[in-house]
Design a protein around this motif. Sequence first.
Motif, short mmCIF file in Angstrom:
data_model
loop_
_atom_site.label_atom_id
_atom_site.label_comp_id
_atom_site.label_asym_id
_atom_site.label_seq_id
_atom_site.Cartn_x
_atom_site.Cartn_y
_atom_site.Cartn_z
N LEU A 157 0.83 -1.21 0.00
CA LEU A 157 0.00 0.00 0.00
C LEU A 157 0.86 1.25 0.00
O LEU A 157 0.55 2.23 -0.69
CB LEU A 157 -0.92 0.00 1.22
CG LEU A 157 -2.10 -0.98 1.19
CD1 LEU A 157 -2.87 -0.92 2.52
CD2 LEU A 157 -3.03 -0.69 0.02
N LEU A 158 1.96 1.23 0.77
CA LEU A 158 2.85 2.38 0.80
C LEU A 158 3.48 2.65 -0.56
O LEU A 158 3.81 3.79 -0.89
CB LEU A 158 3.95 2.16 1.84
CG LEU A 158 3.52 2.27 3.31
CD1 LEU A 158 4.69 1.89 4.22
CD2 LEU A 158 3.02 3.67 3.63
N LEU A 159 3.63 1.59 -1.35
CA LEU A 159 4.22 1.73 -2.69
C LEU A 159 3.21 2.23 -3.73
O LEU A 159 3.58 2.41 -4.89
CB LEU A 159 4.77 0.38 -3.17
CG LEU A 159 6.14 -0.04 -2.65
CD1 LEU A 159 6.49 -1.39 -3.20
CD2 LEU A 159 7.18 0.98 -3.03
N ALA A 160 1.98 2.42 -3.31
CA ALA A 160 0.92 2.80 -4.24
C ALA A 160 0.77 1.77 -5.34
O ALA A 160 0.58 2.09 -6.52
CB ALA A 160 1.20 4.19 -4.85
N SER A 176 17.87 -0.08 -2.63
CA SER A 176 16.52 -0.65 -2.58
C SER A 176 15.47 0.41 -2.32
O SER A 176 14.42 0.43 -2.97
CB SER A 176 16.46 -1.72 -1.50
OG SER A 176 17.36 -2.77 -1.76
N VAL A 177 15.74 1.28 -1.34
CA VAL A 177 14.76 2.32 -1.03
C VAL A 177 14.59 3.27 -2.22
O VAL A 177 13.46 3.68 -2.54
CB VAL A 177 15.20 3.09 0.23
CG1 VAL A 177 14.32 4.31 0.45
CG2 VAL A 177 15.13 2.18 1.45
N ALA A 181 11.11 3.89 -4.14
CA ALA A 181 10.59 5.22 -4.43
C ALA A 181 10.32 5.38 -5.93
O ALA A 181 9.30 5.96 -6.33
CB ALA A 181 11.56 6.29 -3.95
N MET A 182 11.23 4.83 -6.75
CA MET A 182 11.03 4.91 -8.19
C MET A 182 9.80 4.11 -8.62
O MET A 182 9.02 4.55 -9.48
CB MET A 182 12.27 4.39 -8.91
CG MET A 182 12.22 4.53 -10.43
SD MET A 182 12.09 6.25 -10.99
CE MET A 182 13.69 6.88 -10.49
N ASN A 212 4.39 3.71 -10.65
CA ASN A 212 3.02 3.22 -10.47
C ASN A 212 1.99 4.32 -10.74
O ASN A 212 0.88 4.04 -11.19
CB ASN A 212 2.82 2.68 -9.05
CG ASN A 212 3.46 1.31 -8.86
OD1 ASN A 212 3.70 0.59 -9.82
ND2 ASN A 212 3.73 0.95 -7.62
N ARG A 213 2.35 5.56 -10.47
CA ARG A 213 1.43 6.66 -10.68
C ARG A 213 1.22 6.98 -12.16
O ARG A 213 0.32 7.76 -12.51
CB ARG A 213 1.93 7.90 -9.93
CG ARG A 213 1.78 7.78 -8.41
CD ARG A 213 2.54 8.85 -7.66
NE ARG A 213 2.25 8.83 -6.23
CZ ARG A 213 2.79 7.98 -5.36
NH1 ARG A 213 3.65 7.06 -5.79
NH2 ARG A 213 2.47 8.02 -4.08
#
Length: 464
Positions: free
Chosen positions: A122-125, A261-262, A266-267, A272-273
């Motif tokens: 969910l945090l990754l959208a 990794s982080v 974030a990428m 995803n957007r």
Amino acid sequence: MAKPQRDLTTGPIGTTLLAFALPTLGSNILQSLNGSINAIWVGRFLGEGALAATSNANIIMFLMFGAVFGFGMAATILTGQSWGRGDVEGARRAFGSAIGLVLATSIVVALLGWACSHDILLLLATPREALPLADAYLRVIFLGLPASMILVLAMMGLRGTGDSMTPLWFMVLAVIVDTGLNPVLILGLGPFPRLGIAGSALATLIANGVSIVALVAYLNLRDLPIRLRGAELSYLLPDRALVKTIVGKGLPIGAQMLVISVAGLAMVGLVNREGVATTAAYGVTLQLWAYIQMPALAIGAAVSAMAAQNIGAGKWDRVGRITRVGLIYNVAMTGVLVVAVLWFDRTTLGLFLAEGSAAIPIAQRIGLIASWSFVLFGATMVLFGTVRANGAVWGPLVILFVAMFPVRLGIALLAHPALGADALWWSFPTGSAVTLLGATLYYIYGPWRKGRLMVPASSPAAAE
């Protein structure tokens, strides 16, 4: 059969480096091929939503892997330096301590990942249509984390002693089992239940379990340097001095993995957007990039192993020459792969995506803008491999942090209003260029030559 260990402190550097790197490259290619074949099964049988789900889950898995990988890398350096000075017992002590640490840590990470997988996605959208699939896939992958980490650590330990062939054979075994079980468990062929995307993850879990059990048996059968038996099993309870060294050096190395990794997570959130088609295109591009970076990773690992053994043997005159040869090999091998992947991009993308998919032109655009940056990435891996071989871990960590966050993510965010999705892809070569610049300056001017990352000598003869 002859012992598979190779003395990396003698002989011509170019041929020795190449002979050691090629089996490592073969292992890396097989691992990537395995992931690609599994992605083909998922994409063809379950669709673009499932493919996007595995892309998100695999990025998270890389993050979890980075949490324990640093311990393994530190132990590999210790093993290589001990082997370089002829201290077999010291190599086994370092390896045993690493196994104990990594096993305990990976179990904790696996349990936390199982409990938090849905929230992480969910945090990754993660796109709504891909979320249930990603969650089902990721939970099973987490269960297999301990076996995966021990298998990787054992292969790293073998390479530290100059053996790059044995890891290749057991990677072959893991790939055969994994690729064979994937369609069986996804579709429920024969007596097996239809598990869908979870079946792909379960196949990987079983494959890693089979491979690590077979590898442990082989280590003892052949009496290889890192095998532990009898009283040596006590080395699995880490020695206090070794724990201090492995943790002290391993945490910054693991932090380097976490930084990457982080930044990758974030990428993925930014990608995803852009919609499911862009997410699928990015996931497929990552599959192709895995092949492009294989020579760089293999050469970097070979340079690190050779440098560690030569540092352990006190042969500093060879370390600089090893680095220069590694840089030349990287430009030649990575450059050829970049050209090949770009030249045949539509053919390779067609393996993962159906004809006419909206994701194909997006993936072509991503590759054209960013793929060439892996030549820069490879040179960085060679330079970092050399300095890490003597325990220098903080310099690379700072360099990576600056390149990933202020630079790469900064470009992706700030340039997006003007360039749209292209800003995401241009951030890759920009970040790679900054990383290489920092690595070069650190290699030339940094204090990494002054330190000594050595496991305490196990005997007076080894100390001498």
